[in-house]
Write a protein that holds these residues in place. Structure first.
Motif, short mmCIF file in Angstrom:
data_model
loop_
_atom_site.label_atom_id
_atom_site.label_comp_id
_atom_site.label_asym_id
_atom_site.label_seq_id
_atom_site.Cartn_x
_atom_site.Cartn_y
_atom_site.Cartn_z
N GLU A 171 34.74 61.68 -7.47
CA GLU A 171 34.98 60.31 -7.02
C GLU A 171 33.79 59.78 -6.24
O GLU A 171 33.38 58.64 -6.41
CB GLU A 171 36.25 60.25 -6.15
CG GLU A 171 37.52 60.38 -6.94
CD GLU A 171 38.76 60.36 -6.04
OE1 GLU A 171 38.64 60.26 -4.80
OE2 GLU A 171 39.86 60.45 -6.61
N TYR A 172 33.21 60.62 -5.41
CA TYR A 172 32.04 60.22 -4.61
C TYR A 172 30.87 59.88 -5.52
O TYR A 172 30.23 58.84 -5.38
CB TYR A 172 31.67 61.34 -3.62
CG TYR A 172 30.40 61.07 -2.87
CD1 TYR A 172 30.37 60.17 -1.81
CD2 TYR A 172 29.20 61.69 -3.23
CE1 TYR A 172 29.20 59.90 -1.12
CE2 TYR A 172 28.02 61.43 -2.55
CZ TYR A 172 28.03 60.54 -1.50
OH TYR A 172 26.86 60.27 -0.82
N SER A 174 30.88 59.07 -8.65
CA SER A 174 31.13 57.91 -9.51
C SER A 174 30.91 56.58 -8.77
O SER A 174 30.69 55.55 -9.39
CB SER A 174 32.56 57.95 -10.06
OG SER A 174 33.50 57.75 -9.03
N LYS A 175 30.92 56.60 -7.44
CA LYS A 175 30.70 55.39 -6.65
C LYS A 175 29.21 55.13 -6.38
O LYS A 175 28.85 54.08 -5.86
CB LYS A 175 31.46 55.47 -5.33
CG LYS A 175 32.97 55.44 -5.51
CD LYS A 175 33.68 55.61 -4.18
CE LYS A 175 35.19 55.66 -4.41
NZ LYS A 175 35.91 55.96 -3.18
#
Length: 192
Positions: A171-172, A174-175
């Motif tokens: 998630e990190y 992908s941001k």
């Protein structure tokens, strides 16, 4: 001005407090009047009063021997929260916030009056500010139960699922934008 109090000054202070309570005034008015009479600061008078009150609690006969009437103050009648009440309050607010309801909105829905609402709001704020471990434990319970809740520290909504470290890392990453991904991977390669 010396900080020594005479017995007569102590008697006068307690008489002013008793008079203030009988007339429906706050203790601050008695402390202020005694501060003016004695040349002491308001805080000094208040601190002295509460230190004497503690002493009279420990040695009740002392007040009687001095002819001082000690009345129950609102502070002594203060009702503490139980662990169950704290857990319930925190859960309701964290769940409410995740569902778009403000802290005040949640509190208003569970309190009987404005006095109780203020008490609950103060407890919530105190828990978040001073009891992070306890609040985090409650959030972990909510995650284990798959209940969507608000995290007051990250200001984010947790959907209630417990995420693995790998999921969080994905998630990190992908941001990040392309240049940040390159920098992150370079940093990661140095650690490995």
């Amino acid at each position: 001005m010396e900080n020594n109090w005479t017995i007569n000054q102590t008697k006068e202070l307690f008489a002013l407090v008793n008079n203030a309570v009988e007339n429906g005034k706050g203790l601050k008015s008695a402390f202020s009047e005694m501060a003016d009479k004695s040349g002491r600061s308001l805080n000094s008078v208040r601190n002295y009063y509460y230190s004497q009150l503690k002493m009279f609690d420990l040695v009740p006969s002392l007040a009687a021997d001095l002819g001082i009437t000690v009345i129950k103050s609102a502070r002594e009648q203060f009702e503490l929260f139980t662990e169950d009440q704290i857990n319930s309050l925190m859960r309701k607010i964290l769940i409410g916030k995740a569902n778009g309801i403000s802290v005040r909105g949640t509190i208003n829905s569970i309190s009987a009056d404005s006095k109780e609402a203020l008490r609950l709001q103060n407890k919530y704020r105190s828990m978040v500010a001073h009891h992070k471990n306890k609040v985090t434990a409650i959030m972990n319970e909510l995650s284990k139960e798959n209940i969507k809740h608000y995290n007051p520290y990250t200001k984010q909504i947790n959907d209630g699922t417990v995420k693995s470290g790998l999921t969080k890392l994905n998630e990190y990453i992908s941001k990040l934008d392309e240049s940040e991904v390159g920098s992150f991977l370079a940093l990661l390669s140095k650690l490995v």
